[in-house]
Scaffold this motif. Structure first.
Motif, PDB file in Angstrom:
ATOM      1  N   PRO A  61       0.826  -1.215   0.000  1.00 54.77           N
ATOM      2  CA  PRO A  61       0.000   0.000   0.000  1.00 54.77           C
ATOM      3  C   PRO A  61       0.859   1.264   0.000  1.00 54.77           C
ATOM      4  CG  PRO A  61       0.018  -1.013   2.170  1.00 54.77           C
ATOM      5  CD  PRO A  61       0.692  -1.979   1.256  1.00 54.77           C
ATOM      6  N   GLN A  62       0.360   2.310  -0.663  1.00 55.35           N
ATOM      7  CA  GLN A  62       1.037   3.603  -0.686  1.00 55.35           C
ATOM      8  C   GLN A  62       0.486   4.453   0.463  1.00 55.35           C
ATOM      9  OE1 GLN A  62       3.596   4.219  -2.812  1.00 55.35           O
ATOM     10  NE2 GLN A  62       3.258   2.073  -3.439  1.00 55.35           N
ATOM     11  N   VAL A  63       1.353   4.883   1.333  1.00 56.88           N
ATOM     12  CA  VAL A  63       0.969   5.690   2.494  1.00 56.88           C
ATOM     13  C   VAL A  63       1.609   7.063   2.342  1.00 56.88           C
ATOM     14  CG1 VAL A  63       1.027   5.893   5.009  1.00 56.88           C
ATOM     15  CG2 VAL A  63       0.824   3.630   3.930  1.00 56.88           C
ATOM     16  N   PRO A  64       0.810   8.130   2.303  1.00 64.07           N
ATOM     17  CA  PRO A  64       1.379   9.478   2.138  1.00 64.07           C
ATOM     18  C   PRO A  64       2.427   9.780   3.209  1.00 64.07           C
ATOM     19  CG  PRO A  64      -1.008   9.538   1.887  1.00 64.07           C
ATOM     20  CD  PRO A  64      -0.666   8.167   2.355  1.00 64.07           C
ATOM     21  N   GLY A  65       3.539  10.334   2.766  1.00 62.59           N
ATOM     22  CA  GLY A  65       4.602  10.694   3.686  1.00 62.59           C
ATOM     23  C   GLY A  65       5.665   9.623   3.840  1.00 62.59           C
ATOM     24  N   THR A  66       5.472   8.480   3.203  1.00 63.10           N
ATOM     25  CA  THR A  66       6.457   7.400   3.290  1.00 63.10           C
ATOM     26  C   THR A  66       6.684   6.800   1.909  1.00 63.10           C
ATOM     27  OG1 THR A  66       4.847   5.625   3.656  1.00 63.10           O
ATOM     28  CG2 THR A  66       5.686   6.768   5.611  1.00 63.10           C
ATOM     29  N   ARG A  67       7.816   6.175   1.778  1.00 62.52           N
ATOM     30  CA  ARG A  67       8.076   5.281   0.651  1.00 62.52           C
ATOM     31  C   ARG A  67       8.527   3.955   1.234  1.00 62.52           C
ATOM     32  NH1 ARG A  67      11.553   6.604  -4.161  1.00 62.52           N
ATOM     33  NH2 ARG A  67      10.353   4.783  -4.847  1.00 62.52           N
ATOM     34  N   ILE A  68       8.018   2.856   0.684  1.00 61.67           N
ATOM     35  CA  ILE A  68       8.305   1.521   1.214  1.00 61.67           C
ATOM     36  C   ILE A  68       8.719   0.613   0.057  1.00 61.67           C
ATOM     37  CG2 ILE A  68       7.371  -0.497   2.418  1.00 61.67           C
ATOM     38  CD1 ILE A  68       5.377   1.407   3.778  1.00 61.67           C
ATOM     39  N   ALA A  69       9.785  -0.142   0.272  1.00 64.66           N
ATOM     40  CA  ALA A  69      10.238  -1.142  -0.706  1.00 64.66           C
ATOM     41  C   ALA A  69      10.435  -2.468   0.025  1.00 64.66           C
ATOM     42  CB  ALA A  69      11.536  -0.705  -1.371  1.00 64.66           C
ATOM     43  N   VAL A  70      10.054  -3.550  -0.611  1.00 65.18           N
ATOM     44  CA  VAL A  70      10.202  -4.874  -0.008  1.00 65.18           C
ATOM     45  C   VAL A  70      10.914  -5.789  -0.989  1.00 65.18           C
ATOM     46  CG1 VAL A  70       8.118  -4.615   1.400  1.00 65.18           C
ATOM     47  CG2 VAL A  70       7.968  -5.706  -0.854  1.00 65.18           C
ATOM     48  N   ARG A  71      11.596  -6.778  -0.462  1.00 66.72           N
ATOM     49  CA  ARG A  71      12.211  -7.827  -1.270  1.00 66.72           C
ATOM     50  C   ARG A  71      12.055  -9.155  -0.526  1.00 66.72           C
ATOM     51  NH1 ARG A  71      11.938  -4.199  -4.130  1.00 66.72           N
ATOM     52  NH2 ARG A  71      13.512  -3.267  -5.533  1.00 66.72           N
ATOM     53  N   TYR A  72      11.825 -10.197  -1.310  1.00 71.07           N
ATOM     54  CA  TYR A  72      11.777 -11.548  -0.723  1.00 71.07           C
ATOM     55  C   TYR A  72      12.391 -12.516  -1.709  1.00 71.07           C
ATOM     56  CZ  TYR A  72      10.326 -16.124   0.667  1.00 71.07           C
ATOM     57  OH  TYR A  72      10.362 -17.453   1.015  1.00 71.07           O
ATOM     58  N   ARG A  73      13.246 -13.389  -1.212  1.00 69.93           N
ATOM     59  CA  ARG A  73      13.810 -14.455  -2.043  1.00 69.93           C
ATOM     60  C   ARG A  73      13.826 -15.733  -1.236  1.00 69.93           C
ATOM     61  NH1 ARG A  73      19.119 -11.584  -4.845  1.00 69.93           N
ATOM     62  NH2 ARG A  73      17.990  -9.924  -5.927  1.00 69.93           N
ATOM     63  N   SER A  74      13.372 -16.795  -1.858  1.00 70.19           N
ATOM     64  CA  SER A  74      13.394 -18.092  -1.181  1.00 70.19           C
ATOM     65  C   SER A  74      14.786 -18.683  -1.249  1.00 70.19           C
ATOM     66  CB  SER A  74      12.385 -19.051  -1.824  1.00 70.19           C
ATOM     67  OG  SER A  74      12.725 -19.287  -3.176  1.00 70.19           O
ATOM     68  N   ALA A  75      15.040 -19.661  -0.379  1.00 72.95           N
ATOM     69  CA  ALA A  75      16.322 -20.362  -0.396  1.00 72.95           C
ATOM     70  C   ALA A  75      16.480 -21.086  -1.718  1.00 72.95           C
ATOM     71  CB  ALA A  75      16.398 -21.350   0.769  1.00 72.95           C
ATOM     72  N   GLY A  76      17.728 -21.400  -2.065  1.00 69.25           N
ATOM     73  CA  GLY A  76      17.991 -22.161  -3.286  1.00 69.25           C
ATOM     74  C   GLY A  76      17.251 -23.486  -3.254  1.00 69.25           C
TER      75      GLY A  76
END
Length: 552
Positions: free
Chosen positions: A334-349
């Motif tokens: 979600p976009q929340v005014p006043g913030t910027r958010i980035a996420v990353r997810y990677r599973s194990a090999g």
């Protein structure tokens, strides 16, 4: 004319003629046995006891009673041979093996057994003969050469079995077959592995790499090819000469002839009664594949099939867990005014188990936002399932507007009441972009990191509590940490998969991530890529989740 030749007088046979069967057997160092498979009892006649150099009082009537004479490696090889014959419907078997006599001198012995089955084909009795085969195997030098070859082959079997015991994926099995302990040490000039896929035999591996024969890459199971025949019949198929290749498999021979192939062994790969495929060993010289070599190849094929089955099951479970995990993570942020958010997810090999890492971003009343990151104990589908339930519960409690401490306390109680012994670490960050107010609750999780507007970095000193799901006294308070997030500052939350590396301690991993956070680009999405790549060395060991929250 001379006198006629006298008619010889009738010759009387010896008094003990014909010799009794027992006498004939004993005179030739032979004896008989009768093995009742239902009761486990085995009878050895006097001749058989003599072959094993046992007195009647030294044998208790059970196969295990021969352990004093039959060394463990030979006993294991015989067990494999007999079990294979019992399973594949054979009417009998034969094998040479070594025993150690009372005086310690080794003796070559041969056994031949006939398997009796009931009307339903179930084996219930074996009777046969054993004999001293020392003389027929020749002088001591020949025996020594045979012993050395057998020892070499046995070591090879043990080495390949040991390597396969540590394989987890189908690619691991391929690597083991092509590696320094591969079956090419048996003299094979090439190896080919075919697996059953949708009613066809699909070539999954060949060594050494060579030209692909397209018409043979994927063939119907009922095709007239030796690899397919071995799969269908579930018994080895041997081609002993060039002439036999050309006569029996002309379609295959026109490809093999220019390669210098002269003989081949095709071994079915079956584990727990389930056909998986077949392995082909191609030789540059003609071979007869005697009983001893047949037994060795069957034992090797059994070990390969077990490793292959484990790999297939592991990959299926890994894919299931990964799909389940991906389905339980947020699809959008979600976009929340006043913030910027980035996420990353990677599973194990793929060679590692899927774990219970998760993240979430939850809009709250009053323009606030909550960022959550956590890790359920364990690496299996159960950890993934618990993760999904815990994420939903945390989101529900947070969306109801409860304080951060209450959200985490209720989530911990929920996990403690679940039918599981798993716990979870978690970091909950509640932020008000208008004021910069930041409230953090840490339950056994890694402390968050901070990148300031001038790109300096630090680890935030956040007091932590016990992981979720672990019981605490009713009077215990959940530690809450209030901080101020200034404009342009970025909060980093991650799971241990980003910082843990084999052979390094946790502090080294955190220091490496801090360096990446300090030297990374200003753009938040690019910074998320930069930091996650810094932790890529650890990704084959564990899952990784990462959340960056910046006040703008």
């Amino acid at each position: 004319m001379g006198e006629p030749a006298p008619v010889p007088a009738a010759v009387s046979p010896p008094t003990d003629w014909p010799a009794p069967p027992g006498g004939c057997l004993e005179a030739n160092r032979m004896g008989t046995f009768d093995w009742d498979l239902d009761s486990g009892r085995m009878h050895l006649d006097d001749g058989a006891l003599g072959v094993f150099d046992l007195r009647p009082d030294e044998f208790d009537g059970r196969p295990a009673g021969l352990a004093a004479r039959v060394p463990d490696p030979e006993a294991g090889r015989l067990d494999t041979l007999v079990n294979q014959a019992l399973r594949d419907g054979s009417g009998g078997y034969g094998a040479y093996f070594r025993i150690r006599r009372r005086d310690g001198v080794p003796q070559w012995t041969h056994t031949q057994g006939h398997i009796r089955r009931d009307a339903e084909g179930r084996p219930h009795r074996i009777f046969g003969v054993v004999r001293d085969a020392t003389a027929e195997l020749g002088h001591a030098a020949q025996r020594q050469a045979t012993d050395e070859e057998r020892a070499r082959d046995t070591r090879l079997v043990e080495e390949i079995t040991s390597v396969l015991a540590h394989t987890r994926t189908v690619q691991d099995v391929r690597d083991a077959l092509a590696g320094p302990h591969s079956m090419r040490q048996l003299g094979a000039s090439a190896i080919v592995l075919g697996l059953i896929e949708a009613g066809r035999v699909q070539i999954a591996f060949r060594a050494p790499d060579g030209p692909v024969i397209r018409e043979l890459e994927s063939t119907p199971l009922d095709d007239d090819l030796p690899l397919n025949e071995a799969v269908r019949a579930q018994t080895p198929r041997y081609v002993r000469s060039r002439e036999e290749f050309a006569t029996r498999f002309p379609r295959l021979w026109r490809h093999f002839a220019p390669m210098g192939i002269a003989s081949a062994a095709y071994l079915p790969l079956t584990a727990q009664g389930q056909p998986l495929g077949a392995l082909g060993l191609l030789f540059g010289e003609e071979r007869h594949f005697p009983v001893e070599e047949h037994n060795l190849l069957v034992a090797l094929a059994s070990g390969i099939a077990q490793g292959l089955q484990r790999a297939i099951l592991f990959e299926q479970e890994h894919d299931l867990a990964e799909n389940l995990q991906q389905a339980m993570l947020p699809r959008t942020i979600p976009q929340v005014p006043g913030t910027r958010i980035a996420v990353r997810y990677r599973s194990a090999g793929v060679s590692r188990d899927i774990g219970g890492d998760w993240y979430d971003v939850i809009p709250l009343p009053g323009g606030r936002v909550a960022a959550v990151i956590g890790d359920v104990e364990g690496h299996d589908t159960h950890a993934t399932a618990v993760m999904g339930q815990l994420r939903i519960v945390l989101r529900a409690y947070a969306a109801e507007g409860h304080p951060a401490a209450t959200v985490m306390a209720r989530a911990s109680a929920f996990l403690g009441d679940l039918d599981t012994e798993r716990f979870a670490t978690c970091l909950y960050a509640e932020h008000d972009p208008a004021t910069g107010w930041l409230r953090l609750v840490r339950a056994g999780h890694l402390a968050p990191l901070l990148r300031r507007a001038d790109a300096t970095v630090t680890t935030l000193p956040v007091t932590g509590g016990v992981p979720l799901g672990i019981a605490t006294p009713p009077s215990a308070e959940t530690p809450v940490n209030d901080l101020q997030l200034r404009r342009g500052e970025t909060l980093l939350m991650c799971t241990d998969g980003l910082v843990e590396r084999r052979g390094s301690d946790l502090d080294e991993g955190i220091a490496e991530v801090l360096r990446a956070l300090r030297t990374g680009p200003t753009d938040l999405e690019r910074l998320a890529d930069w930091v996650s790549e810094a932790g890529a060395a650890a990704l084959d060991e564990d899952d990784m989740a990462l959340v960056l929250l910046r006040r703008t």
